[in-house]
Structure formats: structure tokens, C-alpha cells
Write a protein that holds these residues in place. Structure first.
Motif, short mmCIF file in Angstrom:
data_model
loop_
_atom_site.label_atom_id
_atom_site.label_comp_id
_atom_site.label_asym_id
_atom_site.label_seq_id
_atom_site.Cartn_x
_atom_site.Cartn_y
_atom_site.Cartn_z
N GLU A 22 -0.82 9.80 -5.03
CA GLU A 22 -1.21 8.61 -5.78
C GLU A 22 -1.52 7.50 -4.77
O GLU A 22 -0.77 7.31 -3.82
CB GLU A 22 -0.07 8.10 -6.67
N THR A 23 -2.62 6.80 -5.01
CA THR A 23 -2.92 5.63 -4.18
C THR A 23 -2.50 4.41 -4.98
O THR A 23 -3.08 4.13 -6.03
CB THR A 23 -4.44 5.54 -3.88
N ILE A 58 0.85 -1.19 0.00
CA ILE A 58 0.00 0.00 0.00
C ILE A 58 0.89 1.24 0.00
O ILE A 58 1.68 1.46 0.92
CB ILE A 58 -0.91 0.04 1.24
N THR A 77 0.70 5.34 -0.05
CA THR A 77 -0.15 6.53 0.03
C THR A 77 0.67 7.73 0.53
O THR A 77 0.18 8.52 1.31
CB THR A 77 -1.33 6.32 1.02
N GLY A 90 -2.65 4.82 4.61
CA GLY A 90 -2.09 3.51 4.24
C GLY A 90 -1.67 2.73 5.46
O GLY A 90 -1.91 1.52 5.56
N SER A 123 -5.28 13.12 1.45
CA SER A 123 -5.58 12.05 2.41
C SER A 123 -7.03 11.60 2.31
O SER A 123 -7.32 10.41 2.43
CB SER A 123 -5.24 12.49 3.82
N ARG A 174 -10.13 5.61 -1.78
CA ARG A 174 -9.64 4.70 -2.82
C ARG A 174 -9.02 3.42 -2.30
O ARG A 174 -9.00 2.41 -3.00
CB ARG A 174 -8.57 5.42 -3.67
N VAL A 175 -8.46 3.47 -1.10
CA VAL A 175 -7.53 2.40 -0.73
C VAL A 175 -8.21 1.04 -0.59
O VAL A 175 -7.69 0.03 -1.09
CB VAL A 175 -6.70 2.80 0.53
N ALA A 214 -1.57 11.68 4.60
CA ALA A 214 -1.67 10.70 3.52
C ALA A 214 -1.05 9.37 3.96
O ALA A 214 -1.61 8.30 3.74
CB ALA A 214 -0.97 11.24 2.27
N TYR A 254 3.36 -1.27 3.90
CA TYR A 254 2.81 0.06 3.63
C TYR A 254 3.95 1.07 3.66
O TYR A 254 4.99 0.84 4.27
CB TYR A 254 1.74 0.44 4.67
N HIS A 266 -7.23 9.30 -0.56
CA HIS A 266 -6.68 7.97 -0.24
C HIS A 266 -7.70 7.14 0.51
O HIS A 266 -7.86 5.94 0.24
CB HIS A 266 -5.41 8.11 0.62
#
Lengths: 355, 157
Positions: free
Chosen positions: A12-13, A6, A8, A91, A48, A54-55, A87, A78, A51
């Protein structure tokens, strides 16, 4: 060993699934750029918050594509730092929660270690030891890499990163921000030699860089010119030549100084085609080999985090440590986690010494 | 007397020297905004100040990291750069509020990118192109800032 990665640290994720036997099984990336396009470029989304949205969906997606379920995972990697605190926390907290739920280790990975090791994911991976040129929007460093976690800084920028010089010059030319790739595209139609920019620290005798003065030099050029399309292209060409000349000279000097025969290029600027062709030519001339990550892995991504984490988890497992990672070794408990917005790469422990 | 100092900076050395002068009047809690276009010399000015305070290491552009912390002789000094903010709310999100306070000096590049949220300046330094060099204008904005600029004017050049 199956590891979910992961990333973050910035905007970009990146998610990926890496298996130490079968290699990279799946990866997915969400960048804010695409989101802004989808919304017509009007949503000032915060990194953040994005993220967070999306994560988990991206984690489900890569697990699905890898044909795996969370129960199959042996560990979760991570990005622990460096990067933006808010951010990074997204993750880290998702990784720690999932690891807690599954009873598996979570391991924090240094973002730059991910970049450094990403060429090892290529079809033709380099063997240790090698010289690494890490060159991106935030970093310009030369490092001697003897193994996972065994890094020695040879030289770095004293002020701006090379990618920053690309981005800020793009801004001066009205190309938008970030504009590194735009400069590179424009440079292809530029005339070599119409403008000449300085090669900062080219002959400094050490392996450090300085790119801040290029902004000022370009600014002075821009003031005296009518900025038509050709002039912009010619300035872009001059800038790219100046930056690439310095990067190539210093990288070759680092290879000579260390006596090594392999150079690895990582980071976003490593995607620059002119840099690649000049490095290839220099390598052929001087008798060393150059290795690049595949283009998609030059920029931030989850695959490099899954990979670096898997190497460290596997190393810890082979040494008989049940929980493995830095989290268990340093935190107050096996499922505590932390992030390090500022984190010196040289402070990392070699993988073999983690236990 | 208006607390303003205006000087012509012929080259990078002059920008570093002004940074060194500025270093002498910095005190904990002071917020200094650095205003000027790309390549105007904002980071160079900070480098001059940090060198004068005894910092021997690098002074990298904080554009990508957003903030660099320096602990020098008598001061904690934060060097911020909000260039990359697309929206001022990112300042809040980044958690920088806790770094502004009475304990540290805050030098801020691109403060306008966090307009309305980040604390206003005590001292504002504006760098503009002038001939082949720069024109630096140092203004005291608050009472405390005015006292700093007055000391700056009185001190050796």
C-alpha cells in the motif's frame, strides 16, 4: 509543525499531512488491490515499481488537500522498516530527496510504532501508559507502552500471526487470499458450536500466542466435510471464535498483569467486529477501557507515519536539536538515509532521548 | 541406491524429530525445498531443525517477512517463504539472489512461487497428508543432495 508522512513498507502506498497544532489535514492511500481491479486483475504489478508510480502524485494530492505547498513543510517522515527492502527504499529516497531540496529533516519511522500510536489520532485518544494489542497479518504482540518509543514486549506469537491464520484458513476454504475480511463476513452467517477448534495456548500462563496449529485443525475439518456454503460459514465462525477467544483472554491477562487500565488495539485484525465487541464486553466486565484507531487507520496508512514522525520531530525540536531525527543522529550525513527491512521495535529509542 | 528417505510422521513431535535429523546433514550452500500444502508442517520441520542446532528463540512463520535469518552454532540459515509471491519476478525484486550462495543454508517454503528464478534444490522434502499424520519424502536432487540424504538414511532415526 507540518509533517508529510510516507508509508511504502508493503503493497500500500500511503501519504498524509499531519500538523501538530491542527491534527490530520489530509491522507491518501493507494492499494494494489484497487489497481488490479482497474486493470481487470491481469497485471502482476510489483510492489516497489507501483510505489514509484504512486508516491509523488499522492504527495501532491495530500499537500493540495491540506492547502499546503512543499515550502510549508517542517519535516518528512517515512517508514524505515520493517518491510520489503525495495518497497521501503522508494519512500525513503523520496523523503530524503524532498527533505534535501527543502532543507528540512527527514525522519525514519518504525512501521509498528506507527500502528501502535495510531489510536492517538482518534477523537478520544488514550493517555499513556497503556497495553497495546498489535494484531495484523504479520504481527501478534502485546506491548506495554509508557510513551513514544517506550515499549516493552509482554508477549507475542511463537509462529503464525493471527491475521495469517485468518488468511490461510480463507485459502483452505477457497475464499482467495488475503481472506481475513472474507472469513469475518462469512462467520456472521455461521452457526456457533457446530465446529469446535482448539484455543492454542489459552491456558499457557504467559502472554504468548500460537496460531499455526489452527491451520492443521481446519484442514482436518475440511477433509471430513462437504464444503457447502453453510459449512464454510460454520467453519469460518469456529475459526473466528477460536482466534478472538485467545486474543481477548491474553489481552485481558496483559491488562491484569501490568495493572494498567487502558488497552489499545492496533493493526488490521483490530478492524474485526467480533473482536471489538468481545473486547468491549471483557473491558466492561473487568473495568478497563479499550481504544481503537478509526477503521481506515487499522490497516497500513501514511497518517500513522506522519503522526509518529511529527511526535519525534517535535520532541527533538523541543530539546533543541536542529535536525532532529534518527537519520541525522546515526547516518554519515544529514541527508543520508537507510532502510531496515528487519527491525526490532524494542530497539527503538524513546522520543525524549533523541537529540 | 536411490537417495530417498520416506517416513510416516504420526504427529507434530515426529515432524520436529525429522527436522532434528535433517539438521545433522545440513551444510553451508545447501538449498532445501519444503513442499506441501498449508498446515502440512513445513515450518514445524524447520523449527525441529533449528532447535536441534541450538536455536532457543522463536521460529515464526516467515510468510509475511518472506525470510528469517538464524545464526546457529555452525551455520547461517535462511528460512524463506515465497507463499505471498503473485509472480516469480517478485523473487528477483526482493533481492534474494545474493542470499543464496555457498555461505548459508537456505530452507525454502513454497519454492514453486519463484519457479524458474530461484535456485533449484539440492534436497527436496515433500510433506503430504497420510491418515491422521503426514508422509515425508526426502529426495536428493543434486549429487550433493544425494550425499546428504544418504547420510540421513545412515544416521540414527
Amino acid at each position: 509543525m507540518l509533517v508529510l508522512g510516507i508509508e511504502t513498507s508493503c503493497d500500500e502506498t500511503g501519504l498524509a499531512v499531519y500538523d501538530t497544532e491542527r491534527g490530520l489535514l489530509a491522507r491518501a492511500l493507494h492499494s494494489q488491490v484497487a489497481m488490479h481491479e482497474a486493470y481487470g486483475g491481469v497485471v502482476p504489478e510489483l510492489a516497489s515499481r507501483d510505489h514509484i508510480r504512486r508516491v509523488v502524485p499522492l504527495a501532491r494530492r495530500v499537500l493540495g488537500e491540506a492547502g499546503a505547498s512543499p515550502a510549508d513543510l517542517d519535516g518528512i517522515a517515512y517508514t524505515e522498516g520493517p518491510g520489503l527492502a525495495g518497497a521501503l527504499l522508494v519512500g525513503a529516497s523520496v523523503a530524503a530527496s524532498l527533505a534535501y531540496a527543502r532543507g528540512i529533516p527527514a525522519i525514519g519511522v518504525h512501521h509498528l510504532e506507527g500502528h501502535l500510536l495510531s489510536p492517538l489520532l482518534a477523537a478520544r485518544p488514550p493517555a499513556f501508559p497503556f497495553v497495546a494489542l498489535l494484531v495484523s497479518g504479520g504481527h501478534t504482540q502485546l506491548m506495554r507502552v509508557a510513551g513514544v518509543g517506550r515499549y516493552r514486549l509482554l508477549g507475542e506469537t511463537l509462529d503464525d500471526a493471527a491475521g495469517e491464520a485468518f488468511d490461510k484458513t480463507a485459502q483452505l476454504l477457497g475464499l482467495g487470499y488475503p481472506g481475513g475480511p472474507a472469513i469475518a463476513r462469512l462467520a456472521e452467517s455461521g452457526a456457533e458450536g457446530r465446529f469446535r477448534l482448539p484455543r492454542p495456548m489459552h491456558a499457557s500462563g504467559d502472554l504468548d500466542f500460537s496460531f499455526s496449529g489452527l491451520k492443521t485443525a481446519v484442514r482436518d475439518l475440511v477433509r471430513g466435510e462437504i464444503l457447502d456454503a453453510q459449512t464454510k460459514a460454520d467453519i469460518a465462525r469456529a475459526l473466528q471464535s477460536a482466534i478472538v477467544d485467545v486474543l481477548v483472554a491474553k489481552a485481558a491477562a496483559a491488562v491484569r498483569a501490568t495493572g494498567l487500565a487502558r488497552l489499545v488495539v492496533a493493526g488490521g485484525v483490530g478492524a474485526n467486529r467480533h473482536l471489538r465487541s468481545r473486547l468491549d464486553a471483557e473491558a466492561a466486565r473487568c473495568g478497563f477501557e479499550v481504544f481503537y484507531p478509526e477503521l481506515e487507520l487499522c490497516t497500513d496508512n501514511g497518517a500513522m507515519i506522519a503522526f509518529a514522525g511529527a511526535l519525534r520531530l517535535a520532541s527533538a525540536r523541543d530539546r533543541g536539536s536542529a535536525t532532529g531525527g534518527a537519520v541525522a543522529a546515526e547516518g554519515p550525513g544529514p541527508h543520508a538515509f537507510t532502510v531496515r527491512p528487519r527491525w526490532d521495535l524494542a530497539a527503538l529509542a524513546p522520543a525524549a532521548e533523541l537529540a | 541406491m536411490v537417495a530417498t528417505l520416506a517416513v510416516h510422521l504420526a504427529d507434530e513431535a515426529a515432524t520436529l524429530a525429522l527436522g532434528a535429523r535433517l539438521a545433522r546433514v545440513l551444510e553451508p550452500g545447501l538449498v532445501v525445498h519444503l513442499v506441501g500444502d498449508l498446515g502440512a508442517g513445513k515450518t514445524t520441520l524447520v523449527r525441529g531443525a533449528l532447535r536441534a542446532l541450538g536455536h532457543e528463540g522463536k521460529v515464526k512463520s516467515p510468510t509475511y517477512t518472506l525470510v528469517e535469518l538464524y545464526k546457529v552454532s555452525r551455520l547461517d540459515l535462511y528460512h524463506f517463504d515465497f507463499y505471498r509471491f503473485k509472480d516469480p519476478s517478485e523473487w528477483e525484486e526482493a533481492g534474494f539472489r545474493e542470499l543464496f550462495g555457498e555461505a548459508a543454508v537456505c530452507l525454502v517454503e513454497w519454492p514453486e512461487k519463484a519457479r524458474g528464478l530461484a535456485p533449484g534444490p539440492d534436497v527436496r522434502v515433500t510433506l503430504a497428508l497420510e491418515g491422521s499424520g503426514r508422509r515425508a519424502t526426502v529426495e536428493g536432487v543434486t549429487d550433493r543432495g544425494e550425499r546428504c540424504v544418504a547420510r540421513l538414511r545412515e544416521g540414527p532415526g
